[in-house]
Design an enzyme around this catalytic site. Structure first.
Site, PDB file in Angstrom:
ATOM      1  N   SER A   1       0.815  -1.216   0.000  1.00  0.00           N
ATOM      2  CA  SER A   1       0.000   0.000   0.000  1.00  0.00           C
ATOM      3  C   SER A   1       0.849   1.266   0.000  1.00  0.00           C
ATOM      4  O   SER A   1       0.314   2.370   0.027  1.00  0.00           O
ATOM      5  CB  SER A   1      -0.933   0.006   1.218  1.00  0.00           C
ATOM      6  OG  SER A   1      -0.176  -0.043   2.426  1.00  0.00           O
TER       7      SER A   1
ATOM      8  N   ASN B   1      -2.518  -2.374  13.149  1.00  0.00           N
ATOM      9  CA  ASN B   1      -3.972  -2.209  13.095  1.00  0.00           C
ATOM     10  C   ASN B   1      -4.424  -0.932  13.810  1.00  0.00           C
ATOM     11  O   ASN B   1      -5.209  -0.146  13.273  1.00  0.00           O
ATOM     12  CB  ASN B   1      -4.670  -3.422  13.697  1.00  0.00           C
ATOM     13  CG  ASN B   1      -4.376  -4.695  12.920  1.00  0.00           C
ATOM     14  OD1 ASN B   1      -3.764  -4.647  11.852  1.00  0.00           O
ATOM     15  ND2 ASN B   1      -4.808  -5.831  13.447  1.00  0.00           N
TER      16      ASN B   1
ATOM     17  N   THR C   1     -40.755  24.784 -10.446  1.00  0.00           N
ATOM     18  CA  THR C   1     -41.012  23.456  -9.894  1.00  0.00           C
ATOM     19  C   THR C   1     -41.267  22.552 -11.097  1.00  0.00           C
ATOM     20  O   THR C   1     -41.872  22.982 -12.088  1.00  0.00           O
ATOM     21  CB  THR C   1     -42.240  23.422  -8.955  1.00  0.00           C
ATOM     22  OG1 THR C   1     -43.419  23.765  -9.689  1.00  0.00           O
ATOM     23  CG2 THR C   1     -42.064  24.398  -7.799  1.00  0.00           C
ATOM     24  N   HIS C   2     -40.773  21.317 -11.020  1.00  0.00           N
ATOM     25  CA  HIS C   2     -40.865  20.386 -12.153  1.00  0.00           C
ATOM     26  C   HIS C   2     -40.195  20.959 -13.407  1.00  0.00           C
ATOM     27  O   HIS C   2     -40.548  20.592 -14.527  1.00  0.00           O
ATOM     28  CB  HIS C   2     -42.326  20.036 -12.473  1.00  0.00           C
ATOM     29  CG  HIS C   2     -43.104  19.560 -11.295  1.00  0.00           C
ATOM     30  ND1 HIS C   2     -43.030  18.270 -10.805  1.00  0.00           N
ATOM     31  CD2 HIS C   2     -43.970  20.221 -10.466  1.00  0.00           C
ATOM     32  CE1 HIS C   2     -43.824  18.149  -9.748  1.00  0.00           C
ATOM     33  NE2 HIS C   2     -44.393  19.317  -9.518  1.00  0.00           N
TER      34      HIS C   2
ATOM     35  N   SER D   1     -15.025  25.351 -28.252  1.00  0.00           N
ATOM     36  CA  SER D   1     -15.132  24.107 -28.995  1.00  0.00           C
ATOM     37  C   SER D   1     -13.958  23.979 -29.948  1.00  0.00           C
ATOM     38  O   SER D   1     -13.451  24.976 -30.471  1.00  0.00           O
ATOM     39  CB  SER D   1     -16.449  24.087 -29.779  1.00  0.00           C
ATOM     40  OG  SER D   1     -16.441  23.084 -30.767  1.00  0.00           O
TER      41      SER D   1
ATOM     42  N   LYS E   1     -18.906  28.781 -29.781  1.00  0.00           N
ATOM     43  CA  LYS E   1     -19.358  28.220 -28.513  1.00  0.00           C
ATOM     44  C   LYS E   1     -18.502  28.632 -27.322  1.00  0.00           C
ATOM     45  O   LYS E   1     -17.300  28.815 -27.428  1.00  0.00           O
ATOM     46  CB  LYS E   1     -19.377  26.693 -28.598  1.00  0.00           C
ATOM     47  CG  LYS E   1     -20.468  26.113 -29.470  1.00  0.00           C
ATOM     48  CD  LYS E   1     -20.473  24.601 -29.366  1.00  0.00           C
ATOM     49  CE  LYS E   1     -20.885  24.155 -27.990  1.00  0.00           C
ATOM     50  NZ  LYS E   1     -20.703  22.717 -27.764  1.00  0.00           N
TER      51      LYS E   1
ATOM     52  N   ASN F   1     -18.248  26.807 -23.608  1.00  0.00           N
ATOM     53  CA  ASN F   1     -18.721  25.612 -22.902  1.00  0.00           C
ATOM     54  C   ASN F   1     -18.590  25.764 -21.385  1.00  0.00           C
ATOM     55  O   ASN F   1     -17.543  26.223 -20.890  1.00  0.00           O
ATOM     56  CB  ASN F   1     -17.930  24.392 -23.350  1.00  0.00           C
ATOM     57  CG  ASN F   1     -18.145  24.068 -24.812  1.00  0.00           C
ATOM     58  OD1 ASN F   1     -19.221  24.321 -25.356  1.00  0.00           O
ATOM     59  ND2 ASN F   1     -17.136  23.518 -25.470  1.00  0.00           N
TER      60      ASN F   1
ATOM     61  N   GLU G   1     -19.910  21.382 -15.542  1.00  0.00           N
ATOM     62  CA  GLU G   1     -20.063  20.039 -16.098  1.00  0.00           C
ATOM     63  C   GLU G   1     -19.113  19.051 -15.423  1.00  0.00           C
ATOM     64  O   GLU G   1     -19.487  17.907 -15.120  1.00  0.00           O
ATOM     65  CB  GLU G   1     -19.817  20.062 -17.604  1.00  0.00           C
ATOM     66  CG  GLU G   1     -20.954  20.704 -18.388  1.00  0.00           C
ATOM     67  CD  GLU G   1     -20.688  20.754 -19.883  1.00  0.00           C
ATOM     68  OE1 GLU G   1     -21.639  21.068 -20.620  1.00  0.00           O
ATOM     69  OE2 GLU G   1     -19.550  20.494 -20.321  1.00  0.00           O
TER      70      GLU G   1
ATOM     71  N   TYR H   1      -9.739  -6.717  12.670  1.00  0.00           N
ATOM     72  CA  TYR H   1      -9.136  -6.146  11.473  1.00  0.00           C
ATOM     73  C   TYR H   1      -9.049  -7.204  10.365  1.00  0.00           C
ATOM     74  O   TYR H   1      -8.787  -8.374  10.616  1.00  0.00           O
ATOM     75  CB  TYR H   1      -7.729  -5.614  11.777  1.00  0.00           C
ATOM     76  CG  TYR H   1      -7.108  -4.903  10.601  1.00  0.00           C
ATOM     77  CD1 TYR H   1      -7.342  -3.559  10.388  1.00  0.00           C
ATOM     78  CD2 TYR H   1      -6.312  -5.586   9.688  1.00  0.00           C
ATOM     79  CE1 TYR H   1      -6.803  -2.898   9.296  1.00  0.00           C
ATOM     80  CE2 TYR H   1      -5.760  -4.948   8.593  1.00  0.00           C
ATOM     81  CZ  TYR H   1      -6.008  -3.591   8.400  1.00  0.00           C
ATOM     82  OH  TYR H   1      -5.473  -2.960   7.311  1.00  0.00           O
TER      83      TYR H   1
ATOM     84  N   GLN I   1      -7.514  -2.184   3.913  1.00  0.00           N
ATOM     85  CA  GLN I   1      -6.524  -1.416   3.162  1.00  0.00           C
ATOM     86  C   GLN I   1      -7.187  -0.611   2.048  1.00  0.00           C
ATOM     87  O   GLN I   1      -6.683   0.438   1.645  1.00  0.00           O
ATOM     88  CB  GLN I   1      -5.475  -2.363   2.562  1.00  0.00           C
ATOM     89  CG  GLN I   1      -4.359  -1.668   1.793  1.00  0.00           C
ATOM     90  CD  GLN I   1      -3.234  -2.628   1.458  1.00  0.00           C
ATOM     91  OE1 GLN I   1      -2.532  -3.105   2.343  1.00  0.00           O
ATOM     92  NE2 GLN I   1      -3.079  -2.929   0.176  1.00  0.00           N
TER      93      GLN I   1
ATOM     94  N   LYS J   1      -8.442   3.524   2.141  1.00  0.00           N
ATOM     95  CA  LYS J   1      -7.633   4.727   2.012  1.00  0.00           C
ATOM     96  C   LYS J   1      -7.791   5.423   0.669  1.00  0.00           C
ATOM     97  O   LYS J   1      -7.977   6.639   0.596  1.00  0.00           O
ATOM     98  CB  LYS J   1      -6.168   4.403   2.278  1.00  0.00           C
ATOM     99  CG  LYS J   1      -5.924   3.924   3.693  1.00  0.00           C
ATOM    100  CD  LYS J   1      -4.550   3.331   3.861  1.00  0.00           C
ATOM    101  CE  LYS J   1      -4.477   2.505   5.109  1.00  0.00           C
ATOM    102  NZ  LYS J   1      -5.420   1.343   5.104  1.00  0.00           N
TER     103      LYS J   1
END
Length: 469
Positions: free
Chosen positions: A29, A116, A161-162, A283, A289, A291, A296, A323, A328, A331
């Site tokens: 690790s 441990n 709403t919606h 773009s 454009k 972006n 995003e 343990y 491991q 992490k």
């Protein structure tokens, strides 16, 4: 597959031959838990001081250990200490280097502890710091939201709403909703901090130790608020990590919701905001454009944090006490979630403070081109003594008529209004004006301008007050 000789591992003389090289790599690790090195050094210094305090080692040996560990810290910070795969993990890498520096005294450091409880301590020290850093980032994010809201108390924006136009609201009121989400995020982390800040050090491998240690002393040195009351629980508990990942998931979920709104607002169809060059890209093929890459990416990275939460839940669900090597895997999930949350908070804070410009003329146009004032007509009738459900149905007929004629409520003549109900008077035109629609909502927590100004002042005060778990 034929095994290739490998370097013997350090655990004991119980083993007669070395690990297979592929298993060495699979088992190690050090490639990621090196991130815990400063916390491992700090925890080990406290453990050494405790061993000396209770007489398990001499005071001189305790000082040697503390000094040696500090030298390793300086070597690491200078880029001179770079343990490789043969170290297996950060804990053995530190102990091996310590023995090289101070000799046999270094071999006494691991008395009365196991990897441990050692790793459990390191993770808690690490997460404790990360929680405080993320809380500070959340406060910075809240601050830029407040700054922006302060400038737009009387700017109106369609409320939805919606994803359908519902009622106009103050833009500041809309922004303050995200302030409240971030406030809950900070508060939630404060609650989790109390469960992170418990020391497992001294739990040993699972059953404690026969040595006369003082767990409370080492806990005080490390500024833990308490110690685990059960050694089995101390080495195997990862509830605090799951809680942190759940809180992290909520943070990025809130950021993702705001990101989605910014993406919509920046579209040509909405046109509510313009993206500044500092937070937008172009773009590769369409030169016209801009972006919204920042929101995003935040929206996309949210899935990573959700995935880590699910992974740790699945990891833990079948583990018997105490343990297990499976742990491991906690992490990388924690480390990546911390990095992702911090990066998303930083990016969104910059976007809100430097990357957006609200198109107030377009917003003013938007709140004047729909039927989001229809509820206010029903409330108007109710204020004149018409039962609300009857008023609701009357307004439905009014809207239906306007749609058939291709006009808005504001375009109806007073005579037309009175054809639907005689209580309509000339003040209906003032009532349905968008600014009046917003101003009229004076209930606590509402979007009325006076209420929003009160909310802003209260929010500023809450940012300066200490959080309570």
């Amino acid at each position: 597959m034929t095994a290739t000789p490998s370097t013997p591992q350090p655990w004991s003389q119980r083993f007669e031959s070395a690990l297979h090289p592929a298993i060495v790599q699979f088992n190690a690790s050090i490639g990621f838990d090196i991130e815990l090195i400063e916390y491992d050094l700090t925890g080990s210094q406290a453990h050494a001081q405790m061993l000396a305090q209770v007489g398990i080692i001499s005071a001189e040996e305790g000082e040697q250990l503390v000094r040696g560990l500090e030298q390793i810290r300086q070597e690491y910070r200078a880029g001179e200490f770079k343990p490789g795969l043969d170290a297996e993990d950060v804990h053995f890498a530190v102990e091996r280097r310590l023995t090289q520096l101070i000799g046999d005294a270094g071999k006494k450091l691991h008395t009365a502890r196991s990897r441990n409880d050692q790793v459990g301590t390191d993770i808690r020290l690490y997460l404790r710091d990360q929680i405080r850093q993320i809380q500070a980032q959340l406060a910075a994010f809240q601050t830029v939201l407040l700054d922006l809201a302060q400038r737009h108390v009387e700017t109106l924006i369609p409320g939805y709403t919606h994803l359908q136009r519902a009622q106009p609201v103050s833009l500041a009121h809309h922004l303050l909703a995200y302030f409240e989400m971030a406030q809950r995020d900070r508060q939630r982390l404060e609650e989790i901090y109390t469960r992170v800040n418990i020391s497992p050090l001294g739990s040993g491998a699972l059953a404690g130790t026969p040595h006369p240690i003082d767990r409370h002393y080492s806990a005080r040195l490390l500024h833990f608020d308490a110690v685990y009351a059960n050694s089995l629980d101390g080495v195997s508990d990862r509830d605090f990590a799951i809680e942190f990942l759940a809180a992290s998931s909520l943070i990025v979920m809130h950021l993702s919701r705001l990101s989605e709104e910014v993406i919509l607002w920046a579209s040509q169809e909405f046109g509510f905001v313009s993206l500044k060059d500092a937070c937008a890209t172009g773009s590769s093929i369409m030169p016209q454009k801009k972006n919204p890459d920042v929101p995003e990416l935040v929206r996309g990275k949210t899935g990573r944090v959700f995935g880590h939460l699910q992974a740790l839940l699945v990891l833990m669900k079948g583990l018997p006490l105490a343990y297990n090597k499976d742990l491991q895997e906690d992490k990388e999930a924690l480390f990546d979630s911390v990095r992702t949350v911090k990066a998303c908070l930083e990016a969104m804070t910059i976007l809100i403070s430097e990357g957006l410009s609200f198109r107030t003329e377009r917003l003013a146009q938007a709140v004047n081109e729909d039927f989001s004032n229809a509820t206010d007509v029903a409330d108007y009738l109710a204020s004149k003594g018409v039962p609300f459900r009857e008023a609701y149905n009357i307004v439905g007929s009014v809207v239906k008529t306007c749609l058939a004629q291709g006009i808005l409520l504001k375009d109806l003549s007073l005579e037309s209004w009175q054809s639907f109900h005689p209580v309509f008077e000339a003040d209906i035109f003032t009532t349905i004006e968008p600014r009046q629609v917003v101003a009229a909502r004076k209930s606590y927590g509402g979007t009325g301008f006076e209420q929003v100004r009160n909310q802003l002042e209260a929010a500023k005060q809450r940012l300066t007050q200490p959080l309570k778990a």
